[in-house]
Design an enzyme around this catalytic site. Structure first.
Site, PDB file in Angstrom:
ATOM      1  N   HIS A 189     118.984 -28.857  61.731  1.00 41.91           N
ATOM      2  CA  HIS A 189     118.582 -28.229  60.477  1.00 41.91           C
ATOM      3  C   HIS A 189     119.458 -27.014  60.164  1.00 41.91           C
ATOM      4  CE1 HIS A 189     115.494 -25.727  58.103  1.00 41.91           C
ATOM      5  NE2 HIS A 189     115.973 -26.633  57.286  1.00 41.91           N
ATOM      6  N   GLU A 221     122.543 -28.205  58.539  1.00 36.46           N
ATOM      7  CA  GLU A 221     122.331 -28.579  57.140  1.00 36.46           C
ATOM      8  C   GLU A 221     122.570 -27.375  56.230  1.00 36.46           C
ATOM      9  OE1 GLU A 221     118.679 -28.882  54.211  1.00 36.46           O
ATOM     10  OE2 GLU A 221     118.312 -29.925  56.104  1.00 36.46           O
ATOM     11  N   HIS A 222     122.151 -26.203  56.670  1.00 36.59           N
ATOM     12  CA  HIS A 222     122.364 -24.983  55.889  1.00 36.59           C
ATOM     13  C   HIS A 222     123.814 -24.500  55.986  1.00 36.59           C
ATOM     14  CE1 HIS A 222     118.127 -23.546  54.928  1.00 36.59           C
ATOM     15  NE2 HIS A 222     117.926 -24.653  55.618  1.00 36.59           N
ATOM     16  N   GLU A 258     111.965 -20.032  55.413  1.00 36.44           N
ATOM     17  CA  GLU A 258     111.578 -21.405  55.081  1.00 36.44           C
ATOM     18  C   GLU A 258     110.453 -21.883  55.997  1.00 36.44           C
ATOM     19  OE1 GLU A 258     113.614 -25.878  54.788  1.00 36.44           O
ATOM     20  OE2 GLU A 258     114.822 -24.154  55.408  1.00 36.44           O
TER      21      GLU A 258
END
Length: 439
Positions: free
Chosen positions: A67, A70-71, A147
C-alpha cells in the site's frame, strides 16, 4: 455461443470479439503482457498497469509496503516530480489513480484516445523508475496514517476488517490491506525498496487497456516507454507464472468461532456473521453469486424483506463473499440498535440455513439471474470495467470468457445449485463480529 479461452502464458493473438470490439493479447520482450479491447466508438481509453502482488505477499518486516508503494509511485521519478505526474493528467482532463488489493495492485488512468501516448509514458515511468524518495516517504507516511484513521472511524469498515481476522486467523489474507498504524510507523524505506525491486519487474507486469485504441500501437508505446526506463527486456523472456494455491498459508487459516464484540462509541451496532467460502476459481462461484443475490443482494432479497421490511430492525442489510486464490469467506451484514444484535444475528443465520435446506423459488431464481446479468451488461459499458475484466482474466482466472459466456454461466445456475452451495457454507464453522457501544 459461449466463448471460453484458456490463456497460456506464451499466447499471442486474438482472444475474442466481444461485441464492442476485438480483444487481443501479446507478450513483449521481457515477458511483459499486454491485453487490449478495442472499442471503436469510444473517444476515451482506460489503461491499467497490474502487478500480481498484494498485502498477503509482504515480509513480516515490511507489512504495509504494498500500500505504501501505491502512494509512493505517484511521488516522482528521475525525470518527473509528483507535481509533474499530477499535472500531466489534469492538463488533459484525465483521471489517474491506483488500488491495492490482497493479491494484486493496479495503477490506472482514463484519458481521451489522443492522450493515450502520454498516459502510457507517465504510468510506465512511475512504475519502472520510481525513486522512492526518503523525504516523500516520510510525508506520505503521515498521509497513510490519516487514511487508516479515517477507515477506523467508519464502524462498517472496522467491522469488516475484524471479520477477516476472526475468519482467517494467521493467514496472510487476514491482514488489513493498508497495514496498521504500528506497521506503517515501523516500515522502513529499505523494506519498501526491497519489495519494489522484487515485484516490479517486466515479467510481473500486465498492461490492460480498453476503449478507442489500436492493439499494435499500445504494444509499441509500452515497449518504447519501458526501453527508455532502462529495464532489461530480453527477447523471448517468459511472463512470471500465475499465482499458485498456497496450501501452507491455507492451513494457517482457522476460524475463531462465537460472537466477538468490539467497543466503539456509535449509535448503531454493525453486525456481521460469516464463515469460510469459496476460492476465486471454484466451479460453484456462479451459484454463490446467485445465492448472494437472493439472500442479500437488493431490496427484494430475503434479508432485506425479513429484517428491514417486515420487522423494521435495520436500515441496511446485505450478503457478500470475498474470494482469493486458495480460499474465501462470506458475510451477512446488518446495522441495528445495540439491544437487537442477537435477534438480528439469529435472523440472518436462519435465512442462510433455510437456503441450505429448501429450494429457492422460480421467481427468486429468475430475479437473481436478471439482477446479475443486467448489472454485468450495464457495467461492461464502461471502459474501466472492461480494462479490469482483462486484468482479472490474465492474473486470476487464466481464462477469458466473453460477455455471452459469462451470462450463460449465470443463467445455468439452478435451484439445486443454490441449495448445494448454501449447504457447503452452512456445514462450516461460523463467527460473528459486533462493533458498537458496550452492552
Amino acid at each position: 455461443m459461449t466463448s471460453i479461452q484458456q490463456i497460456p502464458l506464451d499466447y499471442t493473438g486474438t482472444l475474442a470479439d466481444d461485441g464492442a470490439g476485438e480483444i487481443r493479447r501479446s507478450v513483449l520482450p521481457g515477458g511483459v503482457r499486454v491485453l487490449t479491447e478495442a472499442m471503436p466508438n469510444q473517444r476515451s481509453v482506460t489503461i491499467g498497469y497490474w502487478v500480481a502482488v498484494g498485502s498477503r505477499d509482504e515480509s513480516p518486516q515490511g507489512f504495509g509496503s504494498t500500500h505504501f508503494l501505491e502512494h509512493l509511485l505517484f511521488k516522482g521519478t528521475p525525470t518527473r516530480s509528483a507535481m509533474d505526474i499530477a499535472a500531466a493528467f489534469d492538463r488533459v482532463g484525465g483521471e489517474s489513480n491506483a488500488g491495492t488489493a490482497k493479491e494484486s495492485t493496479v495503477y490506472h488512468a482514463r484519458v481521451l484516445d489522443e492522450d493515450l501516448p502520454m498516459a502510457i509514458e507517465v504510468l510506465t515511468d512511475m512504475l519502472a523508475s520510481s525513486v522512492i524518495d526518503p523525504a516523500e516517504m516520510e510525508t506520505e507516511r503521515g498521509v497513510i496514517l490519516e487514511e487508516l484513521a479515517m477507515d477506523a472511524d467508519d464502524p462498517m469498515d472496522y467491522a469488516h476488517e475484524r471479520l477477516a481476522e476472526v475468519l482467517l486467523g494467521a493467514h496472510p489474507l487476514a491482514r488489513p490491506i493498508g497495514g496498521t498504524p504500528d506497521t506503517i510507523r515501523g516500515v522502513t524505506r529499505e523494506h519498501v525498496w526491497d519489495h519494489y525491486a522484487h515485484w516490479y519487474r517486466p515479467d510481473e507486469i500486465v498492461v490492460t487497456a480498453a476503449g478507442g485504441l489500436e492493439h499494435d500501437e499500445v504494444c509499441r508505446l509500452v515497449l518504447e516507454a519501458l526501453s527508455r526506463s532502462g529495464w532489461d527486456l530480453p527477447e523471448g523472456a517468459s511472463p512470471a507464472p500465475r499465482r499458485a494455491v498456497d496450501t501452507t498459508a491455507a492451513a494457517a487459516a482457522s476460524i475463531d468461532p462465537g460472537m466477538h464484540r468490539f467497543a466503539k462509541q456509535v449509535e448503531q451496532a454493525s453486525v456481521l456473521v460469516g464463515g469460510r467460502s469459496l476460492s476465486t476459481t471454484d466451479e460453484d462461484r456462479f451459484a454463490l453469486g446467485v445465492m448472494n443475490a437472493i439472500l442479500g443482494g437488493g431490496m427484494s432479497s430475503r434479508l432485506f424483506q425479513q429484517i428491514r421490511e417486515r420487522r423494521g430492525l435495520a436500515y441496511s442489510t446485505y450478503a457478500f463473499s470475498a474470494g482469493y486464490s486458495d480460499l474465501g469467506y462470506y458475510g451477512l451484514y446488518a446495522g441495528c440498535q445495540p439491544s437487537r444484535v442477537s435477534e438480528v444475528a439469529d435472523l440472518m443465520v436462519a435465512e442462510l440455513e433455510r437456503m441450505a435446506t429448501e429450494h429457492v423459488t422460480a421467481e427468486e431464481l429468475d430475479r437473481a439471474h436478471g439482477q446479475i446479468c443486467g448489472g454485468t451488461v450495464l457495467g461492461m459499458e464502461s471502459t474501466g470495467a472492461r480494462m479490469s475484466r482483462l486484468g482479472r482474466s490474465e492474473l486470476v482466472l487464466g481464462e477469458f470468457v466473453d460477455l455471452t459466456g459469462s451470462l450463460d454461466r449465470v443463467r445455468a445456475v439452478g435451484a439445486e445449485d443454490v441449495r448445494a452451495v448454501a449447504a457447503r457454507l452452512v456445514e462450516g464453522e461460523r463467527a460473528s463480529v459486533v462493533v458498537g457501544p458496550e452492552a
